[in-house]
Design a protein around this motif. Structure first.
Motif, PDB file in Angstrom:
ATOM      1  N   TRP A   1       5.924  54.262  49.128  1.00 25.33           N
ATOM      2  CA  TRP A   1       4.840  55.372  49.317  1.00 25.33           C
ATOM      3  C   TRP A   1       5.687  56.619  49.797  1.00 25.33           C
ATOM      4  N   ASP A   2       5.412  57.680  48.984  1.00 27.32           N
ATOM      5  CA  ASP A   2       6.139  58.858  49.502  1.00 27.32           C
ATOM      6  C   ASP A   2       4.922  59.990  49.511  1.00 27.32           C
ATOM      7  N   GLU A   3       4.478  60.174  50.537  1.00 31.18           N
ATOM      8  CA  GLU A   3       3.336  61.401  50.727  1.00 31.18           C
ATOM      9  C   GLU A   3       3.326  62.586  50.299  1.00 31.18           C
ATOM     10  N   ARG A   4       4.781  62.867  50.309  1.00 31.58           N
ATOM     11  CA  ARG A   4       4.926  64.454  49.349  1.00 31.58           C
ATOM     12  C   ARG A   4       4.614  64.306  47.918  1.00 31.58           C
ATOM     13  N   LEU A   5       5.097  63.191  47.353  1.00 29.45           N
ATOM     14  CA  LEU A   5       4.730  62.821  45.932  1.00 29.45           C
ATOM     15  C   LEU A   5       3.389  62.731  45.741  1.00 29.45           C
ATOM     16  N   ALA A   6       2.795  62.103  46.621  1.00 25.91           N
ATOM     17  CA  ALA A   6       1.197  62.021  46.503  1.00 25.91           C
ATOM     18  C   ALA A   6       0.468  63.377  46.458  1.00 25.91           C
ATOM     19  N   GLU A   7       0.821  64.522  47.360  1.00 28.02           N
ATOM     20  CA  GLU A   7       0.255  65.603  47.540  1.00 28.02           C
ATOM     21  C   GLU A   7       0.519  66.400  46.282  1.00 28.02           C
ATOM     22  N   ILE A   8       1.922  66.098  45.561  1.00 30.14           N
ATOM     23  CA  ILE A   8       2.156  66.696  44.196  1.00 30.14           C
ATOM     24  C   ILE A   8       1.022  66.240  43.166  1.00 30.14           C
ATOM     25  N   ALA A   9       0.918  64.870  43.161  1.00 30.55           N
ATOM     26  CA  ALA A   9      -0.119  64.133  42.538  1.00 30.55           C
ATOM     27  C   ALA A   9      -1.311  64.610  42.766  1.00 30.55           C
ATOM     28  N   ARG A  10      -1.848  64.877  43.716  1.00 30.58           N
ATOM     29  CA  ARG A  10      -3.117  65.307  44.113  1.00 30.58           C
ATOM     30  C   ARG A  10      -3.504  66.749  43.608  1.00 30.58           C
ATOM     31  N   TYR A  11      -2.347  67.576  43.674  1.00 33.85           N
ATOM     32  CA  TYR A  11      -2.489  68.692  43.345  1.00 33.85           C
ATOM     33  C   TYR A  11      -2.789  68.754  41.926  1.00 33.85           C
ATOM     34  N   HIS A  12      -2.178  68.051  40.843  1.00 29.81           N
ATOM     35  CA  HIS A  12      -2.181  68.065  39.455  1.00 29.81           C
ATOM     36  C   HIS A  12      -3.628  67.424  39.342  1.00 29.81           C
ATOM     37  N   SER A  13      -3.945  66.343  39.899  1.00 32.66           N
ATOM     38  CA  SER A  13      -5.354  65.640  39.502  1.00 32.66           C
ATOM     39  C   SER A  13      -6.454  66.683  39.976  1.00 32.66           C
ATOM     40  N   ARG A  14      -6.311  67.399  41.092  1.00 30.98           N
ATOM     41  CA  ARG A  14      -7.321  68.562  41.485  1.00 30.98           C
ATOM     42  C   ARG A  14      -7.551  69.706  40.208  1.00 30.98           C
ATOM     43  N   ASP A  15      -6.117  70.135  39.894  1.00 31.61           N
ATOM     44  CA  ASP A  15      -6.183  71.196  38.714  1.00 31.61           C
ATOM     45  C   ASP A  15      -6.844  70.779  37.590  1.00 31.61           C
TER      46      ASP A  15
END
Length: 177
Positions: free
Chosen positions: A46-60
């Motif tokens: 699990w990589d929290e920074r990758l999760a942050e990028i993924a959340r950014y795209h899902s939110r957008d």
């Protein structure tokens, strides 16, 4: 059930799902690793920074109502990695892999029943978070490109980002490096 009760039920399920979105992200991660283990592959960390990028795209996608790997401005996952200062480079021999991305659009409810005359919804049949996680990973496994990304042996880590809209759409992004 009355339409008002159905609306209240949707509101309650949305609240519960949003309060447990981190559980859903981690459950998808666990199921991805189960699929990898079935094929003798190393688990993804699990990589929290990758999760942050993924959340950014899902939110957008959720906020602007689109479902694509490229934003309306043409930003792809590698541009998002760069925007967040994330280096996904992974050298295997003389090849450098730059990461990957999977998307899935799921729903908080499986179906609903409505009044044919008024169009009002009076009952929802909700999915559990575990069902949403399972159907997401199953969907990726049924898609050649998504399955290939998920099972790439050179990927070592991932982050999952989930955003749930007020209408019950569940936007899921998996970023890999």
């Amino acid at each position: 059930m009355r339409p008002q009760a159905a609306a209240e039920s949707l509101t309650q399920h949305l609240k519960e799902a949003n309060n447990n979105v981190n559980y859903l992200e981690r459950r998808i991660h666990e199921l991805v690793n189960e699929k990898r283990a079935e094929r003798g592959l190393q688990p993804l960390a699990w990589d929290e920074r990758l999760a942050e990028i993924a959340r950014y795209h899902s939110r957008d996608m959720a906020e602007r109502n689109y479902f694509e790997h490229h934003s309306p401005e043409g930003e792809d996952f590698s541009a998002r990695y760069q925007k967040f200062g994330y280096d996904a480079s992974n050298r295997v021999g003389d090849v450098v892999y730059k990461g990957g991305e999977n998307l899935f659009l799921n729903n908080l409810y499986e179906s609903y029943t409505y009044n044919k005359e008024t169009g009002e919804i009076y009952e929802y049949q909700f999915n559990t978070l575990d069902e949403i996680a399972r159907t997401t990973v199953e969907g990726w496994m049924l898609s050649e490109g998504h399955r290939e990304n998920m099972l790439m042996p050179h990927f070592r880590k991932e982050g999952i980002g989930v955003v749930i809209t007020p209408e019950g759409k569940v936007y899921i992004t998996e970023n890999l490096a």
